[in-house]
Write an enzyme that holds these catalytic residues in place. Structure first.
Site, PDB file in Angstrom:
ATOM      1  N   SER A 149       0.834  -1.204   0.000  1.00 38.48           N
ATOM      2  CA  SER A 149       0.000   0.000   0.000  1.00 38.48           C
ATOM      3  C   SER A 149       0.871   1.258   0.000  1.00 38.48           C
ATOM      4  CB  SER A 149      -0.965  -0.032   1.179  1.00 38.48           C
ATOM      5  OG  SER A 149      -1.870   1.040   1.116  1.00 38.48           O
ATOM      6  N   ASP A 301      -3.139   5.967  -3.810  1.00 31.85           N
ATOM      7  CA  ASP A 301      -1.951   5.336  -3.237  1.00 31.85           C
ATOM      8  C   ASP A 301      -1.395   4.290  -4.213  1.00 31.85           C
ATOM      9  OD1 ASP A 301      -3.886   3.383  -2.932  1.00 31.85           O
ATOM     10  OD2 ASP A 301      -3.374   2.900  -0.872  1.00 31.85           O
ATOM     11  N   ASP A 303      -1.190   1.064  -4.585  1.00 29.52           N
ATOM     12  CA  ASP A 303      -1.944  -0.089  -5.089  1.00 29.52           C
ATOM     13  C   ASP A 303      -3.368   0.289  -5.479  1.00 29.52           C
ATOM     14  OD1 ASP A 303      -2.696   0.219  -2.395  1.00 29.52           O
ATOM     15  OD2 ASP A 303      -3.232  -1.893  -2.208  1.00 29.52           O
ATOM     16  N   ASP A 305      -6.089   1.503  -3.970  1.00 28.48           N
ATOM     17  CA  ASP A 305      -7.325   1.199  -3.254  1.00 28.48           C
ATOM     18  C   ASP A 305      -7.827   2.393  -2.442  1.00 28.48           C
ATOM     19  OD1 ASP A 305      -5.425   1.068  -1.249  1.00 28.48           O
ATOM     20  OD2 ASP A 305      -5.927  -0.965  -0.597  1.00 28.48           O
TER      21      ASP A 305
END
Length: 575
Positions: A149, A301, A303, A305
């Site tokens: 993340s 961010d 990734d 999500d």
């Protein structure tokens, strides 16, 4: 230095032929040059937290490497064979822009295939929400994404998803962890069966974007879309693979991408932290917004999500919204659209978390919709969808900048959420309003709730001990008063007991156990203490509220709430 016996045993195991020569050499190097680092690398096994397993990359059982991830995957393979006996097993694997993500993803694929499991492996980096979507689209029993993340560049991670598309939750996570913990490293099957590894890309991409547009579009006129100026930054992450295409195909033509941050890069060279919660991360995007006179900024961010959003206030200045504010705006918009379509009949719900704004409850009640509240992490919202099939899920969010639109993706999803917040902005602008004005109006209608997060970083073994001691102190010596206000209720999610301090009455909370404490004061303030499940931090979530009789009085009400927050911080000595 004296090495504790448990650490020495772990180190010695990693010096056996089970581990390759490079790994053994790296361990020996730590023994001679970095004894403190050696201790940090071996003092415990890397654990699953709120968002899967995250850690620093390196050698050792407390680090992310081919052996710790190989052990996870071997244990997961054994568990899959156990719970799906005599069934053809399929898993899907995605990974982000971090260093070693692609090679670690191939290690994971190798282990699954060596265990006779068919693997769908994305041929390049992809957003985490696409992994959740692909899992259901391909009919897999399990999915893995390699990501840390928004953690610093030296981190990586491993998140496990189940056949419903959501992350694993109790009791299943405990059962899987138990299998992994009882597995020795020499049982890992690293020799892949390449015939069982299938690379995927374009077909899934197209289906994912199509689904995102279907779920997050609400009849916004083409002219309104043309009139919205958008700045987008992927912060060197995976969202560049999906969000520009999604916005374009949805009809948004004026999207200005921050060029310096468009290239995926695990070093995240233009930011201190690739975290849209941090104002500094959106500095370049805000500058581009002023240059292009844009209405809205969205940054995601690594990734993809979570999303950070900035909009113009009534003075024309770009201001950053927090996760609670974006959640309220998007939930309100969804509820309004569902009501307009005549789809609300009392059998719908929205989702939130115990550390998010209580305003979600007020908003849901005003539309005759239930608001279900779970522990921190979207796996709990995904579980709500699975546990209540008789109810329709409208949307849900959490304060840490995550939001989920519908249930095509069973995790927080910055792709659909980015499109949704642009729909909010385009329709507001077309109606002569703005996102900012819509937010103020919601405060007038539902009460002005303001939240603030204090996050204290405590790194390493000593930091973990300090965090644990802080929680012990708060439990053994519960606060009776905070900033001059009596504490009237304490909820301890570790014991599942809610204690009314006015009556002495205890009640049992029907929610999974977690290391969380929440204090409620007589003036309606809420303070939550929670160690992070993914970072070396302890977090204090503060929520205060006041009535707001008109938009004209917003500044005075905000000053009053800001002072209240600062008094709480000072009173609890959260420095």
């Amino acid at each position: 230095m004296n090495i504790a016996p448990n650490i020495l045993n772990a180190v010695n195991e990693w010096l056996t032929p089970t581990f390759d020569n490079d790994t053994q050499a790296a361990v020996k190097e730590l023994m001679t040059t970095s004894p403190k680092e050696l201790e940090e690398s071996f003092y415990k096994n890397l654990e699953f937290g709120t968002g899967g397993m995250r850690g620093v990359m390196g050698v050792g059982n407390n680090r992310i490497n081919k052996y710790t991830l190989g052990k996870n995957t071997q244990g997961l393979s054994d568990y899959l064979h156990e719970v799906f006996p005599n069934q053809p097993l399929k898993v899907v694997i995605a990974y982000d822009c971090r260093h070693n993500s692609n090679t670690l993803a191939k290690v994971v694929a190798d282990v699954f295939s060596a265990n006779g499991i068919h693997v769908y492996l994305f041929s390049d980096l992809r957003p985490t929400p696409e992994l959740s979507f692909a899992l259901k689209y391909l009919g897999c029993q399990c999915g893995i994404v390699l990501t840390a993340s928004h953690n610093p560049p030296e981190y990586n991670g491993y998140k496990v998803y189940w056949e419903d598309g959501g992350q694993i939750v109790p009791p299943q996570d405990g059962a899987i962890i138990n299998v992994i913990e009882n597995l020795s490293y020499d049982k890992i099957k690293f020799n892949s069966n390449e015939s069982l590894i299938e690379y995927i890309d374009t077909e899934i991409d197209k289906a994912f974007v199509k689904s995102s547009i279907k779920n997050a579009s609400f009849n916004t006129p083409a002219e309104a879309k043309d009139n919205l100026q958008i700045v987008f930054t992927s912060l060197h992450g995976t969202s560049i693979k999906s969000i520009p295409d999604t916005l374009s195909q949805a009809g948004y033509t004026n999207v200005h991408i921050v060029p310096e941050q468009a290239e995926p890069n695990g070093d995240f060279p233009t930011v201190k932290s690739p975290n849209p919660e941090e104002p500094e991360a959106l500095t370049m995007a805000l500058a581009l917004a002023d240059k292009t006179n844009s209405d809205i900024v969205v940054g995601t961010d690594p990734d993809c999500d979570r999303l950070g959003v900035a909009v113009r206030n009534n003075d024309g200045k770009m201001i950053l919204l927090n996760g609670n504010q974006t959640m309220i705006l998007m939930t309100s918009f969804l509820l309004k659209q569902w009501k307009k379509a005549g789809k609300i009949n009392g059998k719908q719900f929205v989702g939130s978390t115990i550390v998010s704004t209580p305003m979600m409850m007020e908003l849901a009640t005003s539309y005759g919709v239930e608001c279900k509240v779970g522990l921190t992490g979207f796996k709990w919202i995904a579980k709500m969808i699975k546990d209540f099939p008789e109810l329709e899920f409208i949307g849900g969010g959490e304060e840490s900048f995550g939001f989920m639109v519908g249930d095509a993706v069973r995790d927080k999803d910055a792709v659909a959420a980015t499109l949704l917040i642009c729909e909010v902005a385009a329709q507001a602008k077309a109606a002569g309003s703005s996102v900012y004005n819509e937010l103020l109006q919601l405060y007038v209608e539902n009460g002005f709730y303001k939240e603030h997060l204090v996050s204290l970083t405590k790194k390493g073994m000593e930091g973990l001990q300090e965090i644990n001691q802080m929680m012990i102190d708060l439990r053994q010596n519960p606060l009776k008063e905070i900033s001059g206000q009596r504490v009237i209720m304490v909820e301890d999610y570790q014991s599942s007991i809610a204690l009314n301090l006015l009556t002495g009455e205890e009640s049992t909370m029907d929610i999974p156990k977690s290391n969380v404490l929440i204090y409620y004061t007589e003036d309606g303030s809420k303070i939550c203490a929670r160690p992070s499940g993914t970072e070396p931090k302890i977090k204090f979530y503060i929520s205060v509220n006041a009535e707001l009789d008109s938009v004209a009085n917003f500044d005075a009400a905000e000053s009053f709430l800001d002072e209240k927050i600062q008094n709480i911080i000072a009173g609890m000595q959260l420095k």
